[in-house]
Write a protein that holds these residues in place. Structure first.
Motif, PDB file in Angstrom:
ATOM      1  N   LEU A   1       4.375   3.729   3.841  1.00  0.00           N
ATOM      2  CA  LEU A   1       4.797   3.982   5.222  1.00  0.00           C
ATOM      3  C   LEU A   1       3.663   3.724   6.204  1.00  0.00           C
ATOM      4  CD1 LEU A   1       7.138   4.985   6.991  1.00  0.00           C
ATOM      5  CD2 LEU A   1       6.251   7.307   6.720  1.00  0.00           C
ATOM      6  N   ASP A   2       2.431   4.044   5.808  1.00  0.00           N
ATOM      7  CA  ASP A   2       1.279   3.739   6.661  1.00  0.00           C
ATOM      8  C   ASP A   2       1.160   2.237   6.909  1.00  0.00           C
ATOM      9  OD1 ASP A   2       0.633   6.348   6.893  1.00  0.00           O
ATOM     10  OD2 ASP A   2      -0.988   6.331   5.433  1.00  0.00           O
ATOM     11  N   PHE A   3       1.358   1.445   5.861  1.00  0.00           N
ATOM     12  CA  PHE A   3       1.293  -0.011   6.022  1.00  0.00           C
ATOM     13  C   PHE A   3       2.387  -0.502   6.970  1.00  0.00           C
ATOM     14  CE2 PHE A   3      -0.956  -0.044   1.806  1.00  0.00           C
ATOM     15  CZ  PHE A   3      -2.132  -0.567   2.298  1.00  0.00           C
ATOM     16  N   VAL A   4       3.593   0.049   6.836  1.00  0.00           N
ATOM     17  CA  VAL A   4       4.706  -0.372   7.699  1.00  0.00           C
ATOM     18  C   VAL A   4       4.430  -0.020   9.153  1.00  0.00           C
ATOM     19  CG1 VAL A   4       7.143   0.002   8.211  1.00  0.00           C
ATOM     20  CG2 VAL A   4       6.408  -0.265   5.855  1.00  0.00           C
ATOM     21  N   VAL A   5       3.954   1.204   9.399  1.00  0.00           N
ATOM     22  CA  VAL A   5       3.687   1.636  10.772  1.00  0.00           C
ATOM     23  C   VAL A   5       2.558   0.809  11.380  1.00  0.00           C
ATOM     24  CG1 VAL A   5       2.922   3.567  12.194  1.00  0.00           C
ATOM     25  CG2 VAL A   5       4.554   3.961  10.366  1.00  0.00           C
TER      26      VAL A   5
ATOM     27  N   SER B   1       2.791   2.335  21.676  1.00  0.00           N
ATOM     28  CA  SER B   1       3.129   0.967  21.283  1.00  0.00           C
ATOM     29  C   SER B   1       4.516   0.855  20.670  1.00  0.00           C
ATOM     30  CB  SER B   1       2.089   0.441  20.292  1.00  0.00           C
ATOM     31  OG  SER B   1       2.031   1.280  19.149  1.00  0.00           O
ATOM     32  N   LEU B   2       4.945   1.864  19.906  1.00  0.00           N
ATOM     33  CA  LEU B   2       6.228   1.775  19.210  1.00  0.00           C
ATOM     34  C   LEU B   2       7.357   2.478  19.943  1.00  0.00           C
ATOM     35  CD1 LEU B   2       5.065   2.366  15.520  1.00  0.00           C
ATOM     36  CD2 LEU B   2       5.314   0.222  16.753  1.00  0.00           C
ATOM     37  N   GLY B   3       7.052   3.520  20.700  1.00  0.00           N
ATOM     38  CA  GLY B   3       8.095   4.277  21.381  1.00  0.00           C
ATOM     39  C   GLY B   3       8.509   5.507  20.586  1.00  0.00           C
ATOM     40  N   VAL B   4       9.071   6.472  21.288  1.00  0.00           N
ATOM     41  CA  VAL B   4       9.452   7.727  20.656  1.00  0.00           C
ATOM     42  C   VAL B   4      10.639   7.526  19.719  1.00  0.00           C
ATOM     43  CG1 VAL B   4      10.187  10.100  21.102  1.00  0.00           C
ATOM     44  CG2 VAL B   4       8.578   8.987  22.643  1.00  0.00           C
ATOM     45  N   GLN B   5      11.600   6.695  20.107  1.00  0.00           N
ATOM     46  CA  GLN B   5      12.786   6.494  19.275  1.00  0.00           C
ATOM     47  C   GLN B   5      12.424   5.867  17.936  1.00  0.00           C
ATOM     48  OE1 GLN B   5      15.607   4.246  21.527  1.00  0.00           O
ATOM     49  NE2 GLN B   5      16.071   5.940  22.939  1.00  0.00           N
ATOM     50  N   ALA B   6      11.508   4.911  17.939  1.00  0.00           N
ATOM     51  CA  ALA B   6      11.109   4.272  16.679  1.00  0.00           C
ATOM     52  C   ALA B   6      10.432   5.272  15.752  1.00  0.00           C
ATOM     53  CB  ALA B   6      10.183   3.092  16.957  1.00  0.00           C
TER      54      ALA B   6
ATOM     55  N   HIS C   1       2.841  -1.551  14.594  1.00  0.00           N
ATOM     56  CA  HIS C   1       1.929  -1.353  15.732  1.00  0.00           C
ATOM     57  C   HIS C   1       1.270  -2.668  16.130  1.00  0.00           C
ATOM     58  CE1 HIS C   1      -1.304   0.158  18.217  1.00  0.00           C
ATOM     59  NE2 HIS C   1      -2.189  -0.326  17.368  1.00  0.00           N
ATOM     60  N   TYR C   2       0.731  -3.387  15.148  1.00  0.00           N
ATOM     61  CA  TYR C   2       0.078  -4.660  15.466  1.00  0.00           C
ATOM     62  C   TYR C   2       1.094  -5.681  15.979  1.00  0.00           C
ATOM     63  CZ  TYR C   2      -4.352  -3.166  13.467  1.00  0.00           C
ATOM     64  OH  TYR C   2      -5.519  -2.503  13.234  1.00  0.00           O
ATOM     65  N   SER C   3       2.320  -5.607  15.484  1.00  0.00           N
ATOM     66  CA  SER C   3       3.357  -6.499  15.990  1.00  0.00           C
ATOM     67  C   SER C   3       3.638  -6.223  17.466  1.00  0.00           C
ATOM     68  CB  SER C   3       4.632  -6.329  15.161  1.00  0.00           C
ATOM     69  OG  SER C   3       5.690  -7.102  15.701  1.00  0.00           O
ATOM     70  N   ALA C   4       3.728  -4.941  17.818  1.00  0.00           N
ATOM     71  CA  ALA C   4       3.964  -4.587  19.227  1.00  0.00           C
ATOM     72  C   ALA C   4       2.797  -5.010  20.110  1.00  0.00           C
ATOM     73  CB  ALA C   4       4.213  -3.085  19.344  1.00  0.00           C
ATOM     74  N   VAL C   5       1.557  -4.833  19.593  1.00  0.00           N
ATOM     75  CA  VAL C   5       0.389  -5.248  20.373  1.00  0.00           C
ATOM     76  C   VAL C   5       0.376  -6.758  20.571  1.00  0.00           C
ATOM     77  CG1 VAL C   5      -2.133  -5.347  20.357  1.00  0.00           C
ATOM     78  CG2 VAL C   5      -0.968  -3.249  19.669  1.00  0.00           C
ATOM     79  N   LEU C   6       0.715  -7.499  19.522  1.00  0.00           N
ATOM     80  CA  LEU C   6       0.751  -8.963  19.637  1.00  0.00           C
ATOM     81  C   LEU C   6       1.835  -9.411  20.609  1.00  0.00           C
ATOM     82  CD1 LEU C   6       0.213 -10.070  15.921  1.00  0.00           C
ATOM     83  CD2 LEU C   6      -1.385 -10.285  17.821  1.00  0.00           C
ATOM     84  N   LYS C   7       3.004  -8.773  20.557  1.00  0.00           N
ATOM     85  CA  LYS C   7       4.064  -9.118  21.509  1.00  0.00           C
ATOM     86  C   LYS C   7       3.626  -8.873  22.942  1.00  0.00           C
ATOM     87  CE  LYS C   7       8.047  -8.362  18.463  1.00  0.00           C
ATOM     88  NZ  LYS C   7       9.259  -7.522  18.224  1.00  0.00           N
TER      89      LYS C   7
END
Length: 450
Positions: free
Chosen positions: A251-255, A230-235, A259-265
């Motif tokens: 950091l867990d909250f940010v990731v 969902s996020l990509g290797v570079q991220a 992740h949910y942002s990428a899924v929603l997009k």
């Protein structure tokens, strides 16, 4: 009846109870808890308690849930109706229900209920990136891991070079004497206070290493590998820098948020694609997806057809292409088949016109020498040797011909078949039929003397 605070479904055990939202009684099903449900007053990082009834009360094969259902069934159907009680229970037979109830509730009426220890079911959802273990990381001197850890030795719990490493030299000879005046005492106390601040700074740096997950950071970041899709290797690579600025829990909250942002997009893009193509219901969307998959499959087949039309005109390229297509289809079915090598291109015909001995050859022999790339003089010598040996023995086998002619075995076979097919030599009578069949298969009609 308890319902989930997030989705309002009826709760079945096990479920989650928030330990910090006692006034509002936040109960969550496992699905909402796994998704990290949050409300205005409830946060996903609150302490929680797991409510379950799968522990043992009297017998190891009877759980607390079965004990409660057994008592409810006896209260409803009455004592003695063990068949109905067993049907209500669903997991035990009528005989098991009767024996268990009589043994623990009738035969031992004075026996108190088991003394359960109050288990600590309260959990703190904090990510621990490093903890003291039997085998902490021991990076080699000068390695990249040691540089990332700023020279910290996790096995010893100290830095290789501590902060202000020579601070103890200012204290080793200092003593408090009764003869010291007030100024000397204040000066020595100031030195001790300065050393105490140095000790605090050393502990602060070690605390930062543990708190921010800087011990073996590469291994800690492996925790986020499932988010590569969902996020990509570079991220994920950039998280190494971000992890130095926040605690592992933050950091867990940010990731998770990324992740949910990428899924929603992704879901929004899918819905926009549906709307652009005139799809307005989810039922139509499933049909649209099936048609898209079918179109992609048809395009793949058309691509294969164009490849076939391209290679079918070239015999040299067509056969390897067909073999490779077979291998790819086999790999899609989990069959281990190696890729075939392209066939060797046939050597061009040898131009023997004008060479010594060319005039002594017939047209069929000229074509034979050109195909096997043999000069006329050598062919005439080989023919003489084979005919002479056949006249001497009365017959000639292929193995004997190969021992007489020290050249490539394939060339020897072609010369032998040619002479045998044109009745210049004779083979064993028992192998005549087999040899004739092999000769017809291996020698073109143009090489048979008329």
């Amino acid at each position: 009846m308890l319902t989930c605070f997030g989705c309002s479904v009826e709760l079945v055990k096990p479920f989650i109870v928030c330990d910090e939202c006692q006034q509002t009684c936040v109960h969550l099903c496992l699905g909402c808890f796994a998704k990290g449900f949050e409300a205005s007053h409830h946060q996903s990082d609150h302490r929680y308690e797991v409510i379950k009834d799968d522990f043992v009360v009297f017998d190891v094969v009877w759980s607390a849930s079965e004990e409660l259902r057994l008592l409810d069934a006896i209260s409803e159907y009455g004592y003695g109706n063990w068949s109905e009680i067993a049907n209500h229970l669903g997991t035990k037979s009528a005989k098991d229900c009767e024996i268990h109830y009589c043994q623990h509730y009738i035969d031992n009426p004075e026996s108190p209920l088991p003394d359960f220890k109050a288990p600590d079911n309260t959990y703190y959802p904090c990510h621990i990136p490093f903890k003291v273990c039997d085998d902490p990381p021991r990076p080699a001197d000068g390695s990249a891991l040691q540089k990332d850890m700023a020279g910290y030795s996790a096995a010893r719990g100290d830095f290789t070079i501590e902060h202000n490493d020579y601070a103890e030299l200012d204290l080793k000879n200092m003593e408090f004497n009764d003869s010291d005046d007030a100024f000397e005492k204040q000066l020595k106390l100031a030195v001790l206070d300065s050393y105490r601040n140095i000790i605090k700074e050393r502990e602060r740096r070690k605390r930062i290493l543990r708190k921010f997950g800087l011990i073996n950071m590469t291994k800690n970041l492996m925790h986020y590998r499932p988010y590569e899709c969902s996020l990509g290797v570079q991220a994920l690579t950039r998280l190494k820098t971000l992890s130095c600025l926040m605690t592992p829990q933050m950091l867990d909250f940010v990731v998770e948020a990324l992740h949910y942002s990428a899924v929603l997009k992704k879901q929004i893009n899918c819905l926009q694609d549906y709307r652009e193509n005139g799809v307005k219901t989810f039922q139509s969307a499933s049909v649209y997806d099936q048609l898209c998959d079918r179109r992609i499959e048809n395009e793949r087949k058309l691509h294969m057809l164009s490849d076939i039309l391209q290679f079918v005109q070239d015999d040299y390229q067509c056969q390897p292409w067909l073999q490779r297509r077979f291998v790819f289809d086999s790999l899609s079915k989990d069959l281990a088949i190696g890729l075939p090598n392209p066939p060797r291109r046939a050597a061009p015909l040898l131009d023997i016109s004008g060479l010594p001995g060319f005039e002594q050859l017939t047209e069929a022999e000229v074509e034979l020498c050109s195909r096997v790339r043999l000069v006329p003089e050598s062919y005439l010598e080989f023919r003489r040797i084979l005919i002479a040996e056949c006249s001497k023995q009365g017959q000639l086998r292929l193995a004997q011909a190969r021992s007489l002619i020290k050249i490539d075995v394939n060339k020897t076979r072609k010369i032998y078949d040619f002479l045998l097919g044109n009745n210049m030599i004779q083979c064993d009578e028992s192998d005549t039929k087999q040899k004739r069949t092999a000769i017809k298969r291996s020698i073109p009609d143009s090489l048979i003397l008329k």
